[in-house]
Structure formats: structure tokens, C-alpha cells
Design a protein around this motif. Structure first.
Motif, PDB file in Angstrom:
ATOM      1  N   VAL A  63       0.330  -0.888  -0.035  1.00  0.00           N
ATOM      2  CA  VAL A  63       0.131  -0.052   0.330  1.00  0.00           C
ATOM      3  C   VAL A  63       1.241   1.420   0.114  1.00  0.00           C
ATOM      4  O   VAL A  63       0.340   1.797  -0.904  1.00  0.00           O
ATOM      5  N   ARG A  64       1.969   0.869   0.911  1.00  0.00           N
ATOM      6  CA  ARG A  64       2.588   1.832   0.867  1.00  0.00           C
ATOM      7  C   ARG A  64       3.436   2.817  -0.818  1.00  0.00           C
ATOM      8  O   ARG A  64       4.014   3.906  -1.412  1.00  0.00           O
ATOM      9  N   PHE A  65       3.705   1.403  -1.215  1.00  0.00           N
ATOM     10  CA  PHE A  65       4.386   1.664  -2.380  1.00  0.00           C
ATOM     11  C   PHE A  65       3.123   1.902  -3.281  1.00  0.00           C
ATOM     12  O   PHE A  65       3.829   3.176  -4.403  1.00  0.00           O
ATOM     13  N   CYS A  66       2.066   1.486  -3.742  1.00  0.00           N
ATOM     14  CA  CYS A  66       1.073   2.544  -3.970  1.00  0.00           C
ATOM     15  C   CYS A  66       1.462   3.965  -4.145  1.00  0.00           C
ATOM     16  O   CYS A  66       0.648   4.905  -5.478  1.00  0.00           O
ATOM     17  N   VAL A  67       0.574   4.311  -3.102  1.00  0.00           N
ATOM     18  CA  VAL A  67       0.630   5.541  -2.134  1.00  0.00           C
ATOM     19  C   VAL A  67       1.853   6.542  -2.743  1.00  0.00           C
ATOM     20  O   VAL A  67       1.830   7.659  -3.141  1.00  0.00           O
ATOM     21  N   GLU A  68       2.862   5.947  -2.936  1.00  0.00           N
ATOM     22  CA  GLU A  68       4.433   6.348  -2.972  1.00  0.00           C
ATOM     23  C   GLU A  68       4.250   7.129  -4.736  1.00  0.00           C
ATOM     24  O   GLU A  68       4.993   7.549  -5.232  1.00  0.00           O
TER      25      GLU A  68
END
Ligand SMILES: C[S@@+](CC[C@H](N)C(=O)[O-])C[C@H]1O[C@@H](n2cnc3c(N)ncnc32)[C@H](O)[C@@H]1O
Length: 263
Positions: A63-68
Motif C-alpha cells: 500500500v505504501r508503494f502504491c501511494v508513493e
């Protein structure tokens, strides 16, 4: 915002993957039959709970990867009973405007998420079988929340092994991706017997008598679920090896994991 009109009835006597997973993660939304089934597996496969945690840790990193990557909308298929570090919590920690459409067909899951998301304008739960993409995209919790002209993160995390070969998981994944804008991301984990075949046979023999028989798949079969997406670095690896952090404690191999960028 929630969508509860199609709640199926709760069956306390038949173990269910959502509630067994909740039990493995230390949650309280499970019944005796769920606990007994999970305990039957744990008696010979003690690493099962480690893999459940491994999956959650991967989900948070993904999820963090997607938001970044600039993606602020999520559709989470087979989202599970809300537990520590829900997708909307993880996404909003980085982007408070992130939108999350959860989808699940297990009634305790839907009821728990409905209660949790009450009054939240940017997260929904839709009670839909994810094997029916048309119904998913038609659900108000999905079509009224997400802007499909912009990239979306499609989460199929620990759910496609509950889709049998007969239900064509690769074709199903493609039907979802075909509705999403270029730059969308397909996040996936999937159970495998590649590392511990005997243990995974034991796991399957228990799941066969639950509401959710499972189909573990080889790395090659899981790779096919990504279709022609472009896998982001490090590609399709065990979930423990996907951009690992050093603070996640005991983890065990058993889930192929990756993120494919939709062209
Ligand atoms: C192991 S849990 C994974 C939960 C969450 N995705 C995660 O990774 O933490 C699998 C979830 O998939 C859901 N599920 C299984 N088959 C489904 C289907 N056909 N449609 C919708 N949800 C399904 C189950 O109810 C359960 O909540």
C-alpha cells in the motif's frame, strides 16, 4: 459509506477462511468451528500464523508503494475482517484523501467493516462475490467512490487461491485490469506449495471442508495471473523477500507476491 443490502447469512458451523485468518492474526471475530479448523492445521503446520502475518506486512509495504507511486484509490478484493493496519489506515497515513473500496462476500467481514466504516465518506465495503467483476464494478460502494479514469490499485491479496481453476483466476484478473486506467497497479499474494509441499497438502485437506477450498499454485501459475502487466522490482518473489523491512519479526515463506503495473 457502506453497502450492506446483499449480506449472506452467517454460518457459524462451517469454518470460513476470513474468520480463520482473523483467528490466526489474533482477532476476535471468529467462531469455535473456525478456531478448531485453524488449530487442526497448526498442530502439524506451526508456521501458518507466521505466513498470515507475513501477508499483512507485505500488504502494508505494498500500500505504501502504491501511494508513493501516486495512486490514491484502492479496490481491495477479499478484503477480510478489519484488523490492525487496514488498507485505508495505511494509505491515509501517507495521503489523507486516499479512497478505498473494500469487497468481500463473508457476512461477519461485511458486518465488521460496515460498523468500522460508518460515517466514513472515503471508504466503503461492498458485499459481492469477487468472481463476478461486473457486479463488483456496479456496486455503489465501488462505482460511486472510485474514478476509473484515473489509476487504481487493485488488491488481490491472499484471495485468488480461493478461486478454483474452474473459475479461471487468470481470466478473472484480466477482466478487472481491463477496466482500469494505464498506470494502475495490480497487487497480489498467493499461497504456494513450492517450498513445503507436504505441509501445504495438510493445509488444503482442512480448507477442503470449509466454505473456501483452496488451490495453491506454483510460481509459474501465479506469474500467469499478472497477464501482460509490467512487474515492478523485485518481480514475483516470496512475500518475505518483497522489499523487506528489518522490523517485522518471524516470517515464513509460502506466498508468492508481486505488483504489476497496468500498461
Ligand atoms: C485470507 S483472507 C485475506 C484478507 C486480506 N485480503 C488480507 O490479505 O489481509 C481472504 C478473504 O477473501 C475473502 N473471499 C474469499 N473468496 C471470496 C470471493 N469469492 N468473493 C469475495 N471475497 C472472497 C474471504 O472472505 C476472506 O475475507
Amino acid at each position: 459509506m457502506t453497502e450492506t443490502s446483499k449480506l449472506p447469512a452467517v454460518d457459524r458451523d462451517t469454518p470460513n477462511a476470513a474468520r480463520m485468518y482473523d483467528y490466526l492474526l489474533g482477532g476476535s471475530h471468529n467462531f469455535a468451528a473456525d478456531r478448531a479448523a485453524a488449530d487442526r492445521i497448526k498442530a502439524t503446520v506451526p508456521w501458518l500464523a507466521d505466513v498470515a502475518r507475513t501477508n499483512r506486512f507485505f500488504l502494508h509495504r505494498a500500500v505504501r508503494f502504491c501511494v508513493e507511486a501516486g495512486v490514491d484509490q484502492f479496490i481491495d478484493l477479499g478484503s477480510g475482517i478489519p484488523t490492525a493496519g487496514n488498507v485505508h489506515d495505511a494509505a491515509r497515513a501517507m495521503n489523507p484523501g486516499a479512497r478505498v473500496a473494500y469487497v468481500d462476500n463473508e457476512p461477519v467481514t461485511v458486518a465488521s467493516a460496515t460498523a468500522l466504516l460508518e460515517g466514513d465518506p472515503l471508504a466503503t465495503i461492498s458485499a459481492v462475490d469477487m468472481r463476478d467483476p461486473d457486479a463488483v464494478f456496479a456496486a455503489p460502494g465501488v462505482c460511486d467512490l472510485l474514478d476509473l479514469s484515473r489509476p487504481v490499485a487493485l488488491l488481490t491479496v491472499a484471495v485468488l487461491h480461493f478461486v478454483s481453476d474452474e473459475d479461471d483466476p487468470a481470466g478473472l484478473a484480466e477482466r478487472y485490469r481491463s477496466r482500469l486506467a494505464p498506470g494502475s497497479l495490480h497487487v497480489l499474494t498467493h499461497a504456494t506449495g513450492d517450498h513445503d509441499p507436504d505441509d501445504v497438502t495438510t493445509i488444503d485437506s482442512v480448507y477442503r471442508n470449509t466454505a473456501n477450498p483452496s488451490t495453491p499454485r506454483t510460481r509459474r501459475q501465479v506469474a500467469a495471473l499478472f497477464g501482460d502487466t509490467e512487474l515492478v522490482d523485485p518481480g514475483l518473489v516470496d512475500a518475505t523477500e518483497w522489499r523487506p523491512l528489518d522490523n517485522v519479526g518471524a516470517q515464513h515463506r509460502g506466498l508468492w507476491a508481486g505488483i504489476g503495473r497496468i500498461r
